[in-house]
Design a protein around this motif. Structure first.
Motif, PDB file in Angstrom:
ATOM      1  N   TRP A  34      41.682  61.770  69.170  1.00  0.00           N
ATOM      2  CA  TRP A  34      42.513  61.584  68.287  1.00  0.00           C
ATOM      3  C   TRP A  34      41.777  61.222  66.688  1.00  0.00           C
ATOM      4  CZ3 TRP A  34      47.880  60.913  67.341  1.00  0.00           C
ATOM      5  CH2 TRP A  34      48.710  61.281  68.360  1.00  0.00           C
ATOM      6  N   ARG A  35      40.582  61.086  67.114  1.00  0.00           N
ATOM      7  CA  ARG A  35      39.472  60.938  65.917  1.00  0.00           C
ATOM      8  C   ARG A  35      38.226  61.789  65.597  1.00  0.00           C
ATOM      9  NH1 ARG A  35      39.277  54.148  65.928  1.00  0.00           N
ATOM     10  NH2 ARG A  35      41.437  53.904  65.866  1.00  0.00           N
ATOM     11  N   ALA A  36      38.209  62.570  66.670  1.00  0.00           N
ATOM     12  CA  ALA A  36      37.228  63.658  66.494  1.00  0.00           C
ATOM     13  C   ALA A  36      37.237  64.415  65.185  1.00  0.00           C
ATOM     14  CB  ALA A  36      36.915  64.566  67.690  1.00  0.00           C
ATOM     15  N   LEU A  61      38.195  56.825  80.144  1.00  0.00           N
ATOM     16  CA  LEU A  61      39.616  57.236  79.608  1.00  0.00           C
ATOM     17  C   LEU A  61      39.649  56.746  78.289  1.00  0.00           C
ATOM     18  CD1 LEU A  61      42.040  56.827  82.505  1.00  0.00           C
ATOM     19  CD2 LEU A  61      41.297  58.806  81.676  1.00  0.00           C
ATOM     20  N   ALA A  62      39.090  55.460  78.179  1.00  0.00           N
ATOM     21  CA  ALA A  62      39.255  55.160  76.629  1.00  0.00           C
ATOM     22  C   ALA A  62      38.521  55.848  75.524  1.00  0.00           C
ATOM     23  CB  ALA A  62      39.058  53.510  76.585  1.00  0.00           C
ATOM     24  N   TRP A  63      37.305  56.275  75.957  1.00  0.00           N
ATOM     25  CA  TRP A  63      36.581  57.053  74.860  1.00  0.00           C
ATOM     26  C   TRP A  63      37.091  58.296  74.664  1.00  0.00           C
ATOM     27  CZ3 TRP A  63      33.806  61.474  75.445  1.00  0.00           C
ATOM     28  CH2 TRP A  63      32.921  61.893  74.295  1.00  0.00           C
ATOM     29  N   LEU A  64      37.714  59.086  75.755  1.00  0.00           N
ATOM     30  CA  LEU A  64      38.054  60.383  75.666  1.00  0.00           C
ATOM     31  C   LEU A  64      39.286  60.353  74.987  1.00  0.00           C
ATOM     32  CD1 LEU A  64      37.517  61.820  79.465  1.00  0.00           C
ATOM     33  CD2 LEU A  64      36.499  62.881  77.125  1.00  0.00           C
ATOM     34  N   TRP A  65      40.261  59.553  75.063  1.00  0.00           N
ATOM     35  CA  TRP A  65      41.580  59.342  74.319  1.00  0.00           C
ATOM     36  C   TRP A  65      41.449  59.369  73.113  1.00  0.00           C
ATOM     37  CZ3 TRP A  65      44.921  56.388  78.495  1.00  0.00           C
ATOM     38  CH2 TRP A  65      45.278  57.259  79.686  1.00  0.00           C
TER      39      TRP A  65
END
Length: 631
Positions: free
Chosen positions: A444-446, A436-440
């Motif tokens: 925002w930052r991709a 979840l931390a990676w996806l969220w």
């Protein structure tokens, strides 16, 4: 898409994700555990003739110290359980999560706050001994209301500097469930004293009031000058979760990890908010010492009955919420930060699943913390090996515990009937949080347009899918529970054969005897909860317990076999069964028992037969027998 729109979409997805995870890890198994006792207390308000004769209430019970029955007595007199219970505890859980959100450090970003809420619903909410009690229970009790009230009292002081509002909420929580709120009241008082030393005067004032009530012999304060006599204490000591000496080493490991997480997260709080963590730890630590001194050594009646260790619920809840924040903070600091955070996650996984080996596992993060704090030089290869070792250990712990959880017999009232997906999420809580931390963060930052577009559509779709899956799998009630919760005020076919006021033993269901048949229950292990608070209840319950001791031992052994072997030996009776020779022995020992309800057809003709609507399996049909036919 505008930034505000992006933020709105993210918060909607995060909320749907947390709700979906909550429904999967907190399945609704209906009226169970202490909710049965609290519903009886509420119904006693309108059905005193039925419940006053029951062994749980006959000699007095602890409901006189709570206004819970005054609140829900009129409600349950008119409404069904299936309407009231999910609505109330769902709203209380939402208030609980909102309060925890407000108690988190101010500098946390919105993504980290949502991650903390996800941790609250993924990591196990268990506290205390034997993994019996938890915060945010998926059923309705006085604790359900008292917990969010106590939390919001801390919010009023911690965030808003409104001490009088905080104490008003605390008084209300105490009126509903004093055992849950009193430890938190100590934390609230310490926080008030840090802000204004004039609050210190409250200590001698409260002490004087307690001393006066004790000397006047006013219950329950008269118990402060009493010790349990040997024969009563022998019965109380069988209540394993009440006496801390009976707790397992895994329970103490989980407590130690929770305390360590709070200490590690303390520097995240700043300025006037720094008093929350030390006040909580000091309050709960002092009360735990009082429990050991007053209960284990002096066998004091009042201190034992207050169960002051219950303050651990807030320690556990806040520690769980702060776990991802602490791990991320460590992982982002220094070369050895990721390896240190991964090693700590290993022990958190062990403690979360109540592994006894968590004590030995603490050596692994201790080594990493020493390297991290002293900034020792470690090669990149060794750090990568360390991270890989920790990750593999977390996965192995999860896989092992998954099969253990699947082997637990769901007919035991202590355990929830989790779906396979729910169990998978529970045993892999930290990997799920990491994902979840990676996806969220990527949302925002991709920078790559393709990845950004995929996340823009994929994140909402996955959140909606998770919420819908949770909604479909949330209701895990067996047929008897479904019928019971919707027929609280409907006459039952067995009522015509059992005179009013006659005690009945309904095998495997105290709730059915109380709420369907509307008769006093002759015996249930849950009725022994009153033994701690009333000597007469303890003696009467133990006398009846002797007749059922052989049945209880057989069922306990059966469940152990099921958990260890995954299945029972060929030819063994199911754990929930009640053989004819067992009921014959019970009826012969319990001379005053007149009626028995069982799911087994015996050689003796039953007085009546009832098929559970939409029931299935071996428990579909219930038989009413006269105990005299077995004597």
């Amino acid at each position: 898409m505008l930034s505000s729109q992006t933020r709105w979409v993210f918060h909607t997805c995060a909320a749907a994700t947390v709700i979906g995870l909550w429904m999967l890890t907190q399945p609704y198994s209906g009226l169970r555990h202490d909710a049965i006792l609290y519903l009886a207390q509420a119904l006693k308000w309108s059905r005193p003739d039925q419940f006053n004769q029951d062994i749980f209430f006959a000699f007095g019970s602890q409901d006189r110290y709570s206004i819970y029955a005054l609140i829900f007595g009129p409600i349950f007199e008119q409404a069904e359980v299936q309407l009231v219970q999910p609505l109330v505890f769902g709203a209380c859980h939402a208030a609980f999560l909102a309060a925890i959100w407000r108690l988190l450090p101010d500098q946390l970003g919105l993504r980290q706050r949502w991650l903390c809420l996800a941790a609250l619903v993924l990591l196990r909410p268990l506290y205390g001994g034997l993994s019996i009690f938890s915060y945010c229970e998926p059923f309705l009790t006085a604790r359900t209301l008292a917990e969010p009230l106590a939390l919001w009292s801390l919010v009023c002081l911690h965030q808003q500097d409104r001490p009088w509002t905080a104490w008003l909420l605390m008084v209300l929580a105490t009126l509903i469930h004093p055992l849950m709120s009193l430890p938190i009241a100590g934390c609230l008082w310490l926080m008030c004293c840090v802000r204004d030393r004039r609050w210190l005067i409250l200590l001698p004032l409260a002490g004087g009031v307690v001393a006066a009530l004790t000397l006047l012999g006013k219950p329950p304060f008269d118990g402060l000058l009493k010790q349990y006599p040997d024969d009563w204490w022998k019965l109380v000591a069988t209540n394993d979760q009440v006496l801390v000496k009976n707790w397992r080493s895994s329970n103490w490991a989980a407590i130690a990890v929770s305390f360590a997480i709070l200490l590690g997260a303390w520097p995240l709080y700043r300025d006037r908010h720094k008093s929350l963590i030390p006040a909580l730890l000091v309050s709960v630590g002092v009360l735990l010492a009082l429990v050991v001194l007053g209960s284990q050594i002096y066998r004091n009646v009042l201190i034992t009955q207050l169960q002051l260790w219950r303050g651990l619920w807030l320690v556990r809840a806040l520690a769980v919420a702060l776990t991802p924040t602490l791990l991320l903070a460590i992982a982002r600091k220094g070369r050895s930060g990721p390896a240190t955070a991964a090693s700590m996650a290993t022990v958190v996984s062990m403690a979360n699943l109540q592994w006894d080996s968590a004590w030995i596992g603490m050596l692994w993060p201790a080594l990493h913390l020493w390297i991290w704090r002293t900034q020792r030089s470690v090669s990149t290869l060794m750090l990568r090996v360390s991270v890989a070792t920790s990750v593999l250990a977390i996965l192995a712990i999860g896989v092992s515990d998954y099969f253990h959880q699947r082997a637990i017999p769901v007919d035991d009232a202590i355990f929830l009937d989790f779906s396979p997906l729910g169990i998978a999420l529970i045993v892999s809580a930290l990997p799920a949080l990491a994902a979840l931390a990676w996806l969220w963060q990527a949302h925002w930052r991709a920078r790559a347009p393709l990845i950004r577009k995929a996340l823009a559509y994929g994140l909402p779709a996955s959140a909606i899918a998770l919420a819908l899956t949770g909604a479909l799998l949330w209701d895990r009630r067996p047929p008897l529970e479904r019928y019971l919760e919707s027929h609280l005020h409907t006459p039952h076919p067995f009522e015509a054969f059992v005179p009013e006021g006659t005690e009945v033993y309904w095998d495997n269901s105290l709730a059915a005897a109380w709420f369907l048949l509307k008769r006093p229950s002759y015996y249930s292990p849950a009725q022994g909860a009153g033994a701690l608070f009333n000597e007469a209840t303890a003696r009467a319950w133990d006398q009846r317990h002797q007749a059922f001791r052989a049945l209880g031992r057989r069922r306990t052994s059966c469940e152990v076999f099921t958990m260890l072997l995954g299945k029972l030996p060929n030819g063994s009776a199911p754990c929930y069964s009640l053989a004819e020779h067992e009921i014959q022995g019970i009826c012969q020992m319990a001379a005053d028992l007149q009626f028995v309800v069982s799911a087994e057809p015996y050689s003796h003709s039953p007085l009546a037969v009832w098929n559970i609507p939409q029931g299935h399996g071996p428990l579909k049909t219930q038989y009413l027998y006269a105990c005299s036919s077995f004597r």
